[in-house]
Structures are given as C-alpha cells and as structure tokens.
Write a protein that holds these residues in place. Sequence first.
Motif, short mmCIF file in Angstrom:
data_model
loop_
_atom_site.label_atom_id
_atom_site.label_comp_id
_atom_site.label_asym_id
_atom_site.label_seq_id
_atom_site.Cartn_x
_atom_site.Cartn_y
_atom_site.Cartn_z
N ASN A 235 31.94 34.52 79.61
CA ASN A 235 31.18 33.29 79.42
C ASN A 235 32.07 32.17 78.88
OD1 ASN A 235 29.30 35.77 78.70
ND2 ASN A 235 28.00 34.21 79.64
N VAL A 236 32.91 32.51 77.91
CA VAL A 236 33.81 31.51 77.33
C VAL A 236 34.80 31.02 78.38
CG1 VAL A 236 35.61 31.13 75.61
CG2 VAL A 236 33.57 32.44 75.00
N ALA A 237 35.32 31.96 79.20
CA ALA A 237 36.26 31.58 80.25
C ALA A 237 35.60 30.64 81.26
CB ALA A 237 36.78 32.84 80.95
N LEU A 238 34.35 30.93 81.62
CA LEU A 238 33.64 30.08 82.57
C LEU A 238 33.38 28.69 81.98
CD1 LEU A 238 31.11 32.67 84.01
CD2 LEU A 238 32.88 31.47 85.31
N LEU A 239 33.02 28.63 80.70
CA LEU A 239 32.82 27.33 80.06
C LEU A 239 34.12 26.54 80.01
CD1 LEU A 239 30.40 28.09 77.09
CD2 LEU A 239 29.91 26.79 79.16
N SER A 240 35.25 27.24 79.80
CA SER A 240 36.56 26.57 79.80
C SER A 240 36.87 26.00 81.17
CB SER A 240 37.65 27.56 79.37
OG SER A 240 37.40 28.07 78.08
N VAL A 241 36.57 26.78 82.21
CA VAL A 241 36.78 26.28 83.58
C VAL A 241 35.90 25.05 83.83
CG1 VAL A 241 36.41 26.84 86.02
CG2 VAL A 241 37.48 28.52 84.51
N ALA A 242 34.66 25.11 83.36
CA ALA A 242 33.75 23.97 83.54
C ALA A 242 34.29 22.73 82.83
CB ALA A 242 32.36 24.33 83.01
N ALA A 243 34.81 22.88 81.61
CA ALA A 243 35.32 21.74 80.85
C ALA A 243 36.55 21.13 81.53
CB ALA A 243 35.65 22.17 79.43
N VAL A 244 37.49 21.99 81.95
CA VAL A 244 38.69 21.50 82.63
C VAL A 244 38.32 20.83 83.95
CG1 VAL A 244 40.85 22.20 83.73
CG2 VAL A 244 40.20 23.19 81.52
N GLY A 245 37.42 21.47 84.69
CA GLY A 245 36.99 20.89 85.96
C GLY A 245 36.34 19.53 85.78
N LEU A 246 35.51 19.38 84.73
CA LEU A 246 34.85 18.11 84.47
C LEU A 246 35.87 17.03 84.10
CD1 LEU A 246 32.24 16.50 84.17
CD2 LEU A 246 32.11 17.30 81.78
N ALA A 247 36.88 17.39 83.29
CA ALA A 247 37.91 16.42 82.92
C ALA A 247 38.68 15.96 84.16
CB ALA A 247 38.86 17.05 81.89
N LEU A 248 39.04 16.90 85.03
CA LEU A 248 39.74 16.53 86.27
C LEU A 248 38.85 15.69 87.17
CD1 LEU A 248 41.54 19.91 87.08
CD2 LEU A 248 42.58 17.79 86.22
N PHE A 249 37.56 16.01 87.21
CA PHE A 249 36.62 15.25 88.03
C PHE A 249 36.56 13.79 87.58
CE2 PHE A 249 32.22 13.59 88.24
CZ PHE A 249 32.09 13.48 89.62
#
Length: 483
Positions: A235-249
């Motif tokens: 879950n933490v890994a997925l939230l990290s991916v979501a945060a990085v993806g949002l920043a790149l977006f």
Amino acid sequence: MSAIGPAKACGAPVRWVIASLSLSMLLSSLGTSSANVALPALADVLDVSFQAVQWVVLAYLLAITTLIVSVGRLGDIVGRRRLLVAGIALFTAASTLCGLTPGFALLVAARAVQGAGAAIMMALTMAFVGEAVAKERTGSAMGLLGTMSAIGTALGPSLGGALLAGPGWRAIFLVNVPLGLVALVLAHRYLPADRNLEGRERPGFDVAGTLLLALSLGAYALAMTMGRGSFGTLNVALLSVAAVGLALFLLVEARVTSPLIRPVMLRDPALSRGLSTNALVSTVMMATLVVGPFYLSRGLGLDAAMVGLVLSVGPVISAFGGVVAGRIVDRLGAGSVVTVGLAAMVAGCAALVLLPGIFGVAGYVAAIALLTPGYQLFQAANNTAVMADVSADRRGVVSGLLNLSRNLGLVTGASVMGAVFAAAVAASDMVGAAPAAVAWGMQLTFAVAGLLTVAALAIAIAGRALRGVRAQRAVTPGPGGER
C-alpha cells in the motif's frame, strides 16, 4: 431562450435528450452495483479465490477512475456526441462479452472495457446538460441525473440477486445489452450534433499527461482498496507511485501545448471548492455503506432481510428526492442550496451519533432520512455551480473532474472510514465483536464524518463570503466616483 433549452434549437425535443442522458447514467451506476452480489457465485462457478474474484469489481472501478478525466477531455476535442455514442456502444459490447465469456481472465478484461465505456458515459452526461437544457433549468437536470444514479445503485443489488436466483450470473451482465441498445438509439438520434470544427485548428490530445494521470489514479485507487484498510508495504509503495506520478503529471501539464488539465483551472476558487467539497461529502456518504451493515447486524441484531430493508431507505430517498432537489436549486440558487445541504448533512451525522443509541432502528432510519436529502441538495447544487460558467470547450474535462472527485472520495471513504470503524471496535474478528463495541465504533466513525462535513461547510461558507466581497468591490465607486 425558452425553458425548452438549446436542444430544441437542434431539432431534438429536450425530453428525449434528457432520457438518453438519464439512461446512460443509470447504466453506468447499475454496472457498478449489480456485479457485487454475484461475487460468491462467480468464485464457485469459475473456481477462483475470494481475493481474485474481487477483480470483477475492481477492474470496472479502476477503469472508471483512471479514465474519466481523460475521456472528458477527449470529448471536448473530438465531439461529445460522437464519443458518447461510442462509449455506449463500447459498454454494450463489453456487457455482451461479460455475459458470454468462458473464463475468469476474459471476464475481468471485459469488465475493464465495460468500465471504460462507463467512464465515457459518466463524464459526458453532465457535460451535455449545458448544451441540452436552458440555464435556468440546469438544477432540475442535474437532480434528475443524480436520481438515475441513485436508482441504479439501489436497483443493482436487488436486480442482481433476482437474476442470480433465476437465469444465473450471466444475466447480470446481459441485462445491460437491451438497455444499452435503447440508450444507443436515443443518443444517436436525439443528442445535439457536435460543433463543426472545419477551418479551425483542432486541439491536441495530451497523451503523456493522460498516461501519468492514469498511473497516479490507478496506484492510489489500488492503495486504498487493497488490504481492506490495513496498510502494508504494498500500500505504501502504491501511494509513493501515486505521489511521484502526480508530481510528474503537474510538471508535464505546465509545459505541454494542449494540457489535459490546465494548472490554472485548479487555481480557480469555484472549481477547487466544488471538487474538494465533493470529495469530502463522498467520503462521508461511503461511511453509511461501510459501517451501516455491520452496525445494523451486529450492533442492533437485525437479520439479513431487515438489514437490507433498512439500507434501502437511503437510496429510495435519493431516487425520489433528486428531481425535487434540482428544482430547489433552480429556485433558490446553487450557492445557497450547497450551504443548506451541507448543514443538513452535519445534522444527519450528529443524529447518527446520538439517535440510534436512544431509539434503535427508528433512530437510525430518522438520521438517514435527514442525511440523505442533505446529500441530494448538495450534489445537485454543487454540480450546477461547478458546471454553470464552464466554457463549451472544457465542459467534458470539468465534468470528468467532478466525477473523479466523487470516485476518489468513495474509494478513500471505504478505506479510511473502514479503518476508523475497525480501530474503534478494537476486535480482531468483526463477526464476534460485542454489540456495545460495534455501537461505539459507529458513533466514532460518524463523529469523524461530521467533522469532515463541517470542513466542507466551512469551505462553502468561506467561498460565498469571498464572492460577496468581490461583488461588493466590483460595484463600489472608486475615489474619483468611477466604478
């Protein structure tokens, strides 16, 4: 312009346009709720685990969540009528495939495609209201769409159960086919034609932004739904991916020529307020679905039939109250009704904390009867306020953002409110929890829900105060007597 609205000018009676949009909304919500009841049967028939069969629901929800903004923007570019007709056709074809599939993997894939069609239908139905209905009747149209969504949600489990007991699980998906064909005919015949873009440069579609947003939203939705509220490493890994993806977006959106979402849009106070309050309210409403069944069965000792009957009160009120809420919005104005709706929801949350412990089932029903109309008023008014002044070329993406904020609120509510309830009950096995512990868990959960609703109300009131200050400045003469 007459109350018949823009659709009349396009040669289509507005009632048929609204019928087409309403049926599209009904089908997309029905697809969300009807499959849940079939999960145990699917696990047995297809010989898969309970954890695996959850993907029949998750694939549909993930497709909607990840695509709904992108398809809204795509409709702005290629034409909303053209894309909505394609979305209905895609949903109908995928429903056929779901009902005829020979295996589990193909069923999950077909459900993802069905979710893609539903995302188009959900994103573009609200966007079409501005073209099909006169501005003074927008609230009524939004209320009707909310009613159809509530009917689909309420009808899904009962219809699914009846079909499961009769023709079998395949009928749960195949029942969408004739309804989809009717919606397809209505949309093709009556929806206003797309604007002619000949001689004008067509905006580009932001592929990079679309992929990054889909990655971020998909990772967030999975983080919130996997583990049933208990957060682990995945879950933490997925939230990290979501945060990085949002920043790149956000980085990509600031640089591309035709962004999926213009960053300046999110700085618009009216839009940001509408999206944030919508997410908070959806989080609160999810608590009734997550906590309600456990409290009624374990806290009050009701049997399954009575639990189902009590849980149907909210959707039934929504089904009958949506149009009335919309008419109130048209009469009183969206801003005022947003505040009234949120105030009623605060009172409803307080009632859920206090009344069931005193009056039992009657107290629970009374509290839901207060909370649900407040939600209907808020939803009709908020949707109307957000969509009111959106330019025609951005209606699809803004409608997608509205639906996205609602979906993210529901996903977050399922996880967060479920976790609050489980922590308050403090039992390793919810089935064996003491009634008093379950009652305390319910009270604490709705106390938290009440605080979230108060936060939404504060945002709405602050927004109205800010609009009032700006309006006063606009009409106050300057030092030289000029305005």
